[in-house]
Scaffold this motif. Structure first.
Motif, mmCIF file in Angstrom:
data_model
loop_
_atom_site.group_PDB
_atom_site.id
_atom_site.type_symbol
_atom_site.label_atom_id
_atom_site.label_comp_id
_atom_site.label_asym_id
_atom_site.label_seq_id
_atom_site.Cartn_x
_atom_site.Cartn_y
_atom_site.Cartn_z
ATOM 1 N N SER A 99 8.291 -6.455 -8.071
ATOM 2 C CA SER A 99 9.422 -6.325 -7.149
ATOM 3 C C SER A 99 8.925 -5.843 -5.794
ATOM 4 C CB SER A 99 10.441 -5.325 -7.703
ATOM 5 O OG SER A 99 9.956 -4.003 -7.565
ATOM 6 N N PRO A 100 9.750 -5.984 -4.749
ATOM 7 C CA PRO A 100 9.347 -5.474 -3.428
ATOM 8 C C PRO A 100 9.033 -3.980 -3.438
ATOM 9 C CG PRO A 100 11.200 -6.974 -3.209
ATOM 10 C CD PRO A 100 11.015 -6.742 -4.686
ATOM 11 N N HIS A 101 9.638 -3.227 -4.349
ATOM 12 C CA HIS A 101 9.347 -1.798 -4.452
ATOM 13 C C HIS A 101 7.866 -1.550 -4.747
ATOM 14 C CE1 HIS A 101 9.587 2.412 -5.498
ATOM 15 N NE2 HIS A 101 9.178 2.160 -6.729
ATOM 16 N N ASP A 102 7.258 -2.446 -5.500
ATOM 17 C CA ASP A 102 5.831 -2.319 -5.810
ATOM 18 C C ASP A 102 4.997 -2.360 -4.534
ATOM 19 O OD1 ASP A 102 6.677 -2.348 -8.423
ATOM 20 O OD2 ASP A 102 6.062 -4.416 -8.807
ATOM 21 N N VAL A 103 5.410 -3.196 -3.580
ATOM 22 C CA VAL A 103 4.666 -3.335 -2.330
ATOM 23 C C VAL A 103 4.630 -2.001 -1.593
ATOM 24 C CG1 VAL A 103 4.550 -4.542 -0.118
ATOM 25 C CG2 VAL A 103 5.282 -5.763 -2.178
ATOM 26 N N GLU A 104 5.769 -1.337 -1.534
ATOM 27 C CA GLU A 104 5.845 -0.048 -0.842
ATOM 28 C C GLU A 104 4.898 0.967 -1.469
ATOM 29 O OE1 GLU A 104 9.886 1.208 -0.998
ATOM 30 O OE2 GLU A 104 10.679 -0.695 -0.250
ATOM 31 N N ALA A 105 4.780 0.936 -2.791
ATOM 32 C CA ALA A 105 3.964 1.926 -3.487
ATOM 33 C C ALA A 105 2.472 1.641 -3.400
ATOM 34 C CB ALA A 105 4.392 1.995 -4.959
ATOM 35 N N LEU A 106 2.094 0.374 -3.167
ATOM 36 C CA LEU A 106 0.691 -0.021 -3.293
ATOM 37 C C LEU A 106 0.009 -0.391 -1.976
ATOM 38 C CD1 LEU A 106 1.106 -2.375 -6.394
ATOM 39 C CD2 LEU A 106 0.243 -0.023 -6.419
ATOM 40 N N ALA A 107 0.767 -0.782 -0.980
ATOM 41 C CA ALA A 107 0.201 -1.464 0.188
ATOM 42 C C ALA A 107 -0.896 -0.687 0.896
ATOM 43 C CB ALA A 107 1.315 -1.820 1.172
ATOM 44 N N GLU A 108 -0.824 0.626 0.927
ATOM 45 C CA GLU A 108 -1.778 1.411 1.711
ATOM 46 C C GLU A 108 -2.869 2.054 0.867
ATOM 47 O OE1 GLU A 108 0.295 4.145 4.188
ATOM 48 O OE2 GLU A 108 1.462 2.593 5.203
ATOM 49 N N LEU A 109 -2.958 1.703 -0.403
ATOM 50 C CA LEU A 109 -3.938 2.344 -1.274
ATOM 51 C C LEU A 109 -5.335 1.761 -1.045
ATOM 52 C CD1 LEU A 109 -1.893 2.590 -4.585
ATOM 53 C CD2 LEU A 109 -2.249 4.347 -2.836
ATOM 54 N N ALA A 144 -5.736 -7.092 -2.930
ATOM 55 C CA ALA A 144 -4.757 -8.105 -2.519
ATOM 56 C C ALA A 144 -3.526 -7.967 -3.392
ATOM 57 C CB ALA A 144 -5.334 -9.513 -2.642
ATOM 58 N N LEU A 145 -2.436 -8.560 -2.930
ATOM 59 C CA LEU A 145 -1.210 -8.648 -3.711
ATOM 60 C C LEU A 145 -0.971 -10.100 -4.097
ATOM 61 C CD1 LEU A 145 1.165 -6.326 -1.651
ATOM 62 C CD2 LEU A 145 0.126 -5.791 -3.866
ATOM 63 N N ARG A 146 -0.567 -10.317 -5.334
ATOM 64 C CA ARG A 146 -0.191 -11.648 -5.811
ATOM 65 C C ARG A 146 1.319 -11.662 -5.984
ATOM 66 N NH1 ARG A 146 -4.786 -14.427 -7.262
ATOM 67 N NH2 ARG A 146 -3.724 -15.897 -8.641
ATOM 68 N N ILE A 147 1.954 -12.633 -5.335
ATOM 69 C CA ILE A 147 3.405 -12.655 -5.244
ATOM 70 C C ILE A 147 3.945 -13.725 -6.182
ATOM 71 C CG2 ILE A 147 5.356 -12.634 -3.649
ATOM 72 C CD1 ILE A 147 3.046 -10.655 -3.009
ATOM 73 N N PRO A 148 4.621 -13.348 -7.266
ATOM 74 C CA PRO A 148 5.107 -14.336 -8.222
ATOM 75 C C PRO A 148 6.385 -15.018 -7.759
ATOM 76 C CG PRO A 148 5.728 -12.153 -8.951
ATOM 77 C CD PRO A 148 4.906 -11.972 -7.705
ATOM 78 N N LYS A 149 6.601 -16.214 -8.310
ATOM 79 C CA LYS A 149 7.866 -16.928 -8.150
ATOM 80 C C LYS A 149 8.266 -17.111 -6.686
ATOM 81 C CE LYS A 149 9.511 -15.532 -12.714
ATOM 82 N NZ LYS A 149 8.194 -15.014 -13.163
ATOM 83 N N ILE A 199 7.307 -10.040 2.316
ATOM 84 C CA ILE A 199 6.275 -9.200 1.706
ATOM 85 C C ILE A 199 5.242 -8.788 2.740
ATOM 86 C CG2 ILE A 199 4.420 -9.141 0.002
ATOM 87 C CD1 ILE A 199 7.175 -9.038 -1.259
ATOM 88 N N ALA A 200 4.820 -9.729 3.577
ATOM 89 C CA ALA A 200 3.800 -9.444 4.586
ATOM 90 C C ALA A 200 4.267 -8.363 5.560
ATOM 91 C CB ALA A 200 3.437 -10.720 5.341
ATOM 92 N N ALA A 201 5.548 -8.351 5.874
ATOM 93 C CA ALA A 201 6.075 -7.342 6.799
ATOM 94 C C ALA A 201 5.939 -5.932 6.223
ATOM 95 C CB ALA A 201 7.539 -7.640 7.109
ATOM 96 N N GLY A 202 5.987 -5.830 4.895
ATOM 97 C CA GLY A 202 5.871 -4.517 4.266
ATOM 98 C C GLY A 202 4.461 -4.150 3.856
ATOM 99 N N ALA A 203 3.515 -5.055 4.078
ATOM 100 C CA ALA A 203 2.129 -4.797 3.676
ATOM 101 C C ALA A 203 1.174 -5.305 4.745
ATOM 102 C CB ALA A 203 1.846 -5.466 2.336
ATOM 103 N N PRO A 204 1.257 -4.762 5.949
ATOM 104 C CA PRO A 204 0.396 -5.257 7.031
ATOM 105 C C PRO A 204 -1.083 -5.107 6.688
ATOM 106 C CG PRO A 204 1.461 -3.189 7.642
ATOM 107 C CD PRO A 204 2.101 -3.635 6.377
ATOM 108 N N GLY A 205 -1.829 -6.193 6.911
ATOM 109 C CA GLY A 205 -3.263 -6.167 6.682
ATOM 110 C C GLY A 205 -3.695 -6.425 5.245
ATOM 111 N N VAL A 206 -2.749 -6.580 4.330
ATOM 112 C CA VAL A 206 -3.089 -6.808 2.920
ATOM 113 C C VAL A 206 -3.105 -8.311 2.636
ATOM 114 C CG1 VAL A 206 -2.394 -6.436 0.522
ATOM 115 C CG2 VAL A 206 -2.050 -4.622 2.222
#
Length: 267
Positions: free
Chosen positions: A67-77, A82-87, A97-104
């Motif tokens: 879910s998008p909530h995962d992005v918030e928790a992981l993006a800066e770690l 990388a993030l894999r975006i399903p569906k 997703i990119a807006a919430g994970a700049p540079g990932v």
């Protein structure tokens, strides 16, 4: 840089399995927060993954989010590769997703008929896109297919979209039978003939089979050496001694073949 051939999935709610995956011969580990995790364990899976990725890891670790909530928790770690975006179905899905994970770096999973139709738009949705891949299980269900019948068009479409977008060749979807290693090898060989490079795995025993299937043969290596040697003399289009005519795209493919040949075998 080593060209990745093996991508090993591990369920995010089993951190001990994730640690074993990271210690395996895989080129990339994918921590799965989506299909491999029961609904009631998804919060724990996210917390365990965030704890793991709070430190840098010895090899790239990607996370398939739920879910998008995962992005918030992981993006800066610091341990996130990388993030894999399903569906994914639309370019806008990636842009959010990119807006919430700049540079990932992001990998979009094409898993429905609609997504296949939009594959190029998805592949070019944002500069953060590092690759696309086909999710064959969900696509098979979406199309009502039995077995692999009818999937080759979608496979080729995904390879074409990646190439047209300037991305690397997609990796193949997982082969679900972890005991049928002969079937895995045959399936990898078919995928390679369609333009895929490497494959996702769900068990470490699949890794050496995937590696073997995608490594170039001695004949391919020798042919690539001839092409690269000739290109060092003439940077333009050229004819080889055996009469073959090659251009820049063929030379680039030959160099990739030689890079693959330099990999250390696994297993």
């Amino acid at each position: 840089m080593t060209i990745p051939l093996t991508w090993l999935y591990a369920p995010g709610d089993r951190p001990e399995v994730v640690r074993k995956a990271i210690a395996s011969d895989a080129d990339i580990v994918i921590v799965d927060l989506e299909d491999a995790v029961a609904q009631g364990r998804k919060p724990y899976a996210l917390d365990a993954t965030a704890e793991l990725l709070s430190d840098p890891q010895p090899l790239p670790v990607h996370v398939r989010i739920n879910s998008p909530h995962d992005v918030e928790a992981l993006a800066e770690l610091p341990g996130l590769g990388a993030l894999r975006i399903p569906k994914v179905a639309y370019a806008a899905d990636i842009q959010r997703i990119a807006a919430g994970a700049p540079g990932v770096p992001l990998y979009a999973l094409i898993e429905s008929a609609l997504a296949v139709e939009h594959a190029y738009a998805i592949a070019t949705a944002h500069d953060a896109i590092a690759g696309i891949a086909l999710g064959e299980s969900d696509l098979r269900a979406d199309l009502g297919l039995r077995g692999d019948a009818g999937l080759d068009w979608a496979r080729t479409r995904t390879v074409m979209a990646a190439r047209a977008a300037g991305l690397g060749p997609p990796s193949q979807s997982v082969f679900p039978d972890i005991l049928d290693l002969d079937g895995l090898y045959a399936s990898c060989s078919h995928g390679r003939s369609l333009g895929f490079l490497g494959r996702a795995a769900i068990h470490p025993r699949q890794l050496p089979v995937i590696e073997r299937a995608f490594r170039p043969t001695q004949e391919e290596i020798e042919a690539a050496e001839d092409i690269v040697k000739a290109a060092a003399i003439d940077a333009g289009a050229l004819a080889l001694p055996d009469g073959r005519f090659v251009d820049a795209a063929v030379v680039a493919a030959a160099r990739r073949t030689l890079a693959l040949a330099e990999r250390e075998p696994t297993g």
